[in-house]
Design a protein around this motif. Structure first.
Motif, PDB file in Angstrom:
ATOM      1  N   CYS A   1       7.694  -2.558  -7.219  1.00 52.49           N
ATOM      2  CA  CYS A   1       7.935  -1.142  -7.512  1.00 52.49           C
ATOM      3  C   CYS A   1       6.922  -0.610  -8.521  1.00 52.49           C
ATOM      4  O   CYS A   1       6.321  -1.367  -9.286  1.00 52.49           O
ATOM      5  CB  CYS A   1       9.349  -0.951  -8.071  1.00 52.49           C
ATOM      6  SG  CYS A   1      10.687  -1.333  -6.924  1.00 52.49           S
ATOM      7  N   THR A   2       6.773   0.712  -8.527  1.00 54.02           N
ATOM      8  CA  THR A   2       6.052   1.392  -9.593  1.00 54.02           C
ATOM      9  C   THR A   2       7.043   2.259 -10.365  1.00 54.02           C
ATOM     10  O   THR A   2       8.031   2.743  -9.805  1.00 54.02           O
ATOM     11  CB  THR A   2       4.912   2.265  -9.056  1.00 54.02           C
ATOM     12  OG1 THR A   2       5.457   3.282  -8.202  1.00 54.02           O
ATOM     13  CG2 THR A   2       3.892   1.426  -8.301  1.00 54.02           C
ATOM     14  N   VAL A   3       6.759   2.445 -11.653  1.00 56.44           N
ATOM     15  CA  VAL A   3       7.638   3.241 -12.510  1.00 56.44           C
ATOM     16  C   VAL A   3       6.788   4.182 -13.345  1.00 56.44           C
ATOM     17  O   VAL A   3       5.822   3.764 -13.985  1.00 56.44           O
ATOM     18  CB  VAL A   3       8.486   2.348 -13.436  1.00 56.44           C
ATOM     19  CG1 VAL A   3       9.338   3.207 -14.368  1.00 56.44           C
ATOM     20  CG2 VAL A   3       9.370   1.407 -12.624  1.00 56.44           C
ATOM     21  N   THR A   4       7.144   5.449 -13.341  1.00 55.94           N
ATOM     22  CA  THR A   4       6.630   6.426 -14.294  1.00 55.94           C
ATOM     23  C   THR A   4       7.837   7.058 -14.964  1.00 55.94           C
ATOM     24  O   THR A   4       8.931   7.093 -14.391  1.00 55.94           O
ATOM     25  CB  THR A   4       5.768   7.506 -13.601  1.00 55.94           C
ATOM     26  OG1 THR A   4       6.538   8.117 -12.551  1.00 55.94           O
ATOM     27  CG2 THR A   4       4.512   6.900 -13.007  1.00 55.94           C
ATOM     28  N   ALA A   5       7.642   7.573 -16.190  1.00 57.04           N
ATOM     29  CA  ALA A   5       8.815   8.098 -16.891  1.00 57.04           C
ATOM     30  C   ALA A   5       8.428   9.051 -18.004  1.00 57.04           C
ATOM     31  O   ALA A   5       7.444   8.836 -18.711  1.00 57.04           O
ATOM     32  CB  ALA A   5       9.644   6.947 -17.466  1.00 57.04           C
ATOM     33  N   ASP A   6       9.232  10.091 -18.140  1.00 53.73           N
ATOM     34  CA  ASP A   6       9.272  10.948 -19.314  1.00 53.73           C
ATOM     35  C   ASP A   6      10.757  11.096 -19.617  1.00 53.73           C
ATOM     36  O   ASP A   6      11.415  12.020 -19.126  1.00 53.73           O
ATOM     37  CB  ASP A   6       8.605  12.296 -19.038  1.00 53.73           C
ATOM     38  CG  ASP A   6       8.449  13.133 -20.301  1.00 53.73           C
ATOM     39  OD1 ASP A   6       9.033  12.748 -21.337  1.00 53.73           O
ATOM     40  OD2 ASP A   6       7.765  14.161 -20.250  1.00 53.73           O
ATOM     41  N   ALA A   7      11.301  10.144 -20.368  1.00 54.13           N
ATOM     42  CA  ALA A   7      12.746   9.985 -20.451  1.00 54.13           C
ATOM     43  C   ALA A   7      13.212   9.785 -21.884  1.00 54.13           C
ATOM     44  O   ALA A   7      12.457   9.344 -22.753  1.00 54.13           O
ATOM     45  CB  ALA A   7      13.183   8.797 -19.598  1.00 54.13           C
ATOM     46  N   ASP A   8      14.484  10.101 -22.111  1.00 51.86           N
ATOM     47  CA  ASP A   8      15.098   9.828 -23.403  1.00 51.86           C
ATOM     48  C   ASP A   8      15.435   8.341 -23.533  1.00 51.86           C
ATOM     49  O   ASP A   8      15.173   7.725 -24.562  1.00 51.86           O
ATOM     50  CB  ASP A   8      16.359  10.671 -23.572  1.00 51.86           C
ATOM     51  CG  ASP A   8      16.062  12.160 -23.601  1.00 51.86           C
ATOM     52  OD1 ASP A   8      15.031  12.549 -24.181  1.00 51.86           O
ATOM     53  OD2 ASP A   8      16.841  12.936 -23.017  1.00 51.86           O
ATOM     54  N   SER A   9      16.035   7.768 -22.488  1.00 50.59           N
ATOM     55  CA  SER A   9      16.389   6.353 -22.533  1.00 50.59           C
ATOM     56  C   SER A   9      16.358   5.772 -21.129  1.00 50.59           C
ATOM     57  O   SER A   9      16.667   6.458 -20.146  1.00 50.59           O
ATOM     58  CB  SER A   9      17.784   6.153 -23.146  1.00 50.59           C
ATOM     59  OG  SER A   9      18.787   6.722 -22.311  1.00 50.59           O
TER      60      SER A   9
ATOM     61  N   PRO B   1       0.804  -1.230   0.000  1.00 47.91           N
ATOM     62  CA  PRO B   1       0.000   0.000   0.000  1.00 47.91           C
ATOM     63  C   PRO B   1       0.832   1.274   0.000  1.00 47.91           C
ATOM     64  O   PRO B   1       0.347   2.332  -0.393  1.00 47.91           O
ATOM     65  CB  PRO B   1      -0.832  -0.120   1.272  1.00 47.91           C
ATOM     66  CG  PRO B   1      -0.073  -1.067   2.141  1.00 47.91           C
ATOM     67  CD  PRO B   1       0.600  -2.030   1.220  1.00 47.91           C
ATOM     68  N   HIS B   2       2.089   1.208   0.439  1.00 47.82           N
ATOM     69  CA  HIS B   2       2.929   2.403   0.513  1.00 47.82           C
ATOM     70  C   HIS B   2       4.277   2.131  -0.135  1.00 47.82           C
ATOM     71  O   HIS B   2       4.906   1.096   0.115  1.00 47.82           O
ATOM     72  CB  HIS B   2       3.141   2.829   1.962  1.00 47.82           C
ATOM     73  CG  HIS B   2       4.022   4.037   2.099  1.00 47.82           C
ATOM     74  ND1 HIS B   2       3.616   5.307   1.726  1.00 47.82           N
ATOM     75  CD2 HIS B   2       5.303   4.156   2.538  1.00 47.82           C
ATOM     76  CE1 HIS B   2       4.595   6.162   1.948  1.00 47.82           C
ATOM     77  NE2 HIS B   2       5.633   5.488   2.446  1.00 47.82           N
ATOM     78  N   LEU B   3       4.709   3.067  -0.984  1.00 45.18           N
ATOM     79  CA  LEU B   3       5.999   2.962  -1.660  1.00 45.18           C
ATOM     80  C   LEU B   3       6.851   4.188  -1.351  1.00 45.18           C
ATOM     81  O   LEU B   3       6.336   5.306  -1.272  1.00 45.18           O
ATOM     82  CB  LEU B   3       5.803   2.842  -3.175  1.00 45.18           C
ATOM     83  CG  LEU B   3       4.994   1.638  -3.672  1.00 45.18           C
ATOM     84  CD1 LEU B   3       4.683   1.790  -5.149  1.00 45.18           C
ATOM     85  CD2 LEU B   3       5.746   0.344  -3.420  1.00 45.18           C
ATOM     86  N   GLU B   4       8.140   3.985  -1.200  1.00 43.86           N
ATOM     87  CA  GLU B   4       9.064   5.080  -0.927  1.00 43.86           C
ATOM     88  C   GLU B   4       9.697   5.575  -2.219  1.00 43.86           C
ATOM     89  O   GLU B   4      10.186   4.773  -3.021  1.00 43.86           O
ATOM     90  CB  GLU B   4      10.162   4.625   0.031  1.00 43.86           C
ATOM     91  CG  GLU B   4       9.706   4.342   1.451  1.00 43.86           C
ATOM     92  CD  GLU B   4       9.290   5.617   2.175  1.00 43.86           C
ATOM     93  OE1 GLU B   4       9.757   6.711   1.795  1.00 43.86           O
ATOM     94  OE2 GLU B   4       8.508   5.513   3.132  1.00 43.86           O
ATOM     95  N   PRO B   5       9.708   6.914  -2.443  1.00 49.10           N
ATOM     96  CA  PRO B   5      10.393   7.439  -3.634  1.00 49.10           C
ATOM     97  C   PRO B   5      11.875   7.063  -3.606  1.00 49.10           C
ATOM     98  O   PRO B   5      12.501   7.029  -2.541  1.00 49.10           O
ATOM     99  CB  PRO B   5      10.196   8.952  -3.516  1.00 49.10           C
ATOM    100  CG  PRO B   5       9.025   9.116  -2.608  1.00 49.10           C
ATOM    101  CD  PRO B   5       9.082   7.974  -1.644  1.00 49.10           C
ATOM    102  N   ALA B   6      12.428   6.781  -4.802  1.00 49.69           N
ATOM    103  CA  ALA B   6      13.834   6.388  -4.886  1.00 49.69           C
ATOM    104  C   ALA B   6      14.455   6.966  -6.143  1.00 49.69           C
ATOM    105  O   ALA B   6      13.767   7.243  -7.127  1.00 49.69           O
ATOM    106  CB  ALA B   6      13.959   4.868  -4.872  1.00 49.69           C
TER     107      ALA B   6
END
Length: 216
Positions: free
Chosen positions: A54-62, A20-25
């Protein structure tokens, strides 16, 4: 030997097991991430890292996940020019929404992968060994599967311009939900399931492979 009446078997897909809870990394090469939330940008090096629950979000080149271990990961709304999981190990990865330029799954070992509502310019599964894979509501401009070994893979409401299955070893691979403009090699589709309409579209490719000339 005749196929069973329930063939092709459907992928066995389950949701990633997340707390239920994730820590930013912050991302780093070779690091171990447990129950972390990763928000990625720029050029990201996660090669040989471990991502578990884990969860992942991204606005990335690579995003480089070469050789990484992916276990119970939920990725949403990725906007990435190039995402590499070459030779990675995947167990329950879900990617939902967004756009990926190149998604490289070459040599990857896959056990439960769901890709839903994603636009991908180029996807390669070259040499991958995978089971329980689902693509849904997605557009893949070019799909390459050379020398891949795939079991229980299905497409639902997907479109692609070109499929290269050369050397594919397939079992319970359901292509009926894949609207493909072109298959490069029909001889490598053994072990897949197609609709009557798809077979009609493939007739010239099949005939060419058998040395048959078609003239009206």
């Amino acid at each position: 030997m005749a196929r069973a009446s329930d063939s092709p078997a459907a992928p066995r897909i389950s949701q990633p097991d997340l707390p239920p809870h994730l820590e930013p990394a912050q991302p780093s090469r070779g690091a171990d991430f447990l129950q972390a939330a990763l928000d990625l940008g720029g050029d990201v090096n996660l090669a040989h890292a471990t991502l578990e629950q884990c969860t992942v979000t991204a606005d990335a080149d690579s995003i480089d996940l070469t050789g990484a271990t992916i276990l119970d990961v939920d990725a949403k709304d990725l906007r990435v020019a190039s995402m590499t999981l070459r030779n990675a190990g995947i167990r329950r990865l879900r990617i939902t929404g967004g756009r990926i330029g190149t998604l490289d799954l070459s040599g990857t070992r896959i056990d439960e992968l769901e890709i839903r509502d994603v636009r991908i310019d180029y996807l390669t599964l070259g040499g991958a060994k995978g089971s329980d894979i689902l693509f849904a509501d997605s557009t893949i401009r070019t799909l390459d599967m050379p020398q891949a070994q795939l079991t229980r893979m299905r497409f639902d409401r997907c479109h692609t311009q070109e499929v290269d299955p050369r050397g594919l070893r397939a079992k319970d691979v359901d292509l009926r939900g894949l609207d493909a403009d072109t298959f490069v090699d029909a001889n490598s589709l053994r072990g897949t399931t197609l609709t009557t309409h798809q077979i009609q579209q493939l007739a010239p490719v099949i005939a060419a492979g058998l040395g048959i000339q078609i003239k009206d």
